[in-house]
Write an enzyme that holds these catalytic residues in place. Sequence first.
Site, mmCIF file in Angstrom:
data_model
loop_
_atom_site.group_PDB
_atom_site.id
_atom_site.type_symbol
_atom_site.label_atom_id
_atom_site.label_comp_id
_atom_site.label_asym_id
_atom_site.label_seq_id
_atom_site.Cartn_x
_atom_site.Cartn_y
_atom_site.Cartn_z
ATOM 1 N N ILE A 13 0.849 -1.206 0.000
ATOM 2 C CA ILE A 13 0.000 0.000 0.000
ATOM 3 C C ILE A 13 0.879 1.249 0.000
ATOM 4 C CG2 ILE A 13 -1.854 1.263 1.177
ATOM 5 C CD1 ILE A 13 -2.745 -1.392 2.449
ATOM 6 N N TYR A 150 -2.130 -9.160 16.432
ATOM 7 C CA TYR A 150 -2.091 -8.111 15.412
ATOM 8 C C TYR A 150 -3.187 -7.073 15.658
ATOM 9 C CZ TYR A 150 -2.329 -5.934 10.800
ATOM 10 O OH TYR A 150 -2.369 -5.034 9.778
#
Length: 321
Positions: A13, A150
């Site tokens: 990204i 996470y």
Amino acid sequence: MSKCLVTGGAGFIGSHLTESLLNEGHEVTVVDNFSTGQNSNLSRVEDHPNLTLLTGSITDQTLLTEAVRGVDTIYHLAAAVGVKIVAEDPVRTIETNIYPTEWLLRLAVQTGCRFFLASTSEVYGKNPKEKWTEEEDLHFGPTSKPRWAYGCSKAIDEFLALAYHSKFGLPVVIGRFFNVVGPRQVGNYGMVIPRFVDQALNGGPVVVYDDGEQVRCFAHVKEIVDCVATLTNSDAAVGKIFNIGSDQAVSIKELANEIIQRVDPAVQIKYVEYSDAYGKNFEDVRRRVPDVTRLATTINKKPQLSLGEILDDIIAWKKSL
Ligand code: UDP
């Protein structure tokens, strides 16, 4: 024109965001240690006069201090990402995702930067609702299952960013990404579309985990980075959290079939247990669909490309390699 820092700017990204910012005439400093990012991701802009590439880890405080000099906008995308890394190396996940964020927020307060924090739909955990608004509860599983490390680590980042906003007035914008896909995404870290496309191009089988009824929404990275840049520069977005993604839901089995139809209808699907793919402590999220009303009403746009258009782009890219 502004001067931006993109952490993780050589990543999937991050490199698309870096390219887009440079194309709009901004100066960009990238910090990346090339752990999951790749040099080739920036090949189209590597000689751009407005790009400064600093190779190193975001855990290096001296490097970060140098990187923020003169910067007015920080896009903090560097993180340990991908279900596979997170399941295999929870220590790295926590160290990479939490301490550097706090250090960067402190630097941003000192320099008066705008701050975009890349977060994730993983923060919702396994919330059972059909669609998630930004105000949903976070439903993590037990700490004995590394997957949740996470989402928890990014939730702490969000708490930190919001705290710096309320305590110091730092203009932060938080984006929770939902299954961002597109050219340059690699399958090594578990991401489903590049894996399925590679498997189909190699004659199959396409390996679907569990029963394939789990649901996701896939958005094209081009549209995502456009939303990120627009949100970060929008005063109405400051101090808020945004779901950023597509709201077009598809099951993983349907996804596999869409890819097979496009690449080679003779390819077969093979179903395997989660435990064979990720080890016995793994838990998946059955359904992950964002409510993107807040995004659409704040910046007047949202990701629109259809799954078919996205897959055509990714397959064309894979074939060009
Ligand atoms: N998945 C799959 N085969 C693969 C990789 C992933 O069936 O080779 C499934 C995975 O179990 C999950 C979905 O595809 O339900 C999306 O996986 P990904 O890792 O891309 O993203 P996330 O789980 O973070 O949504």
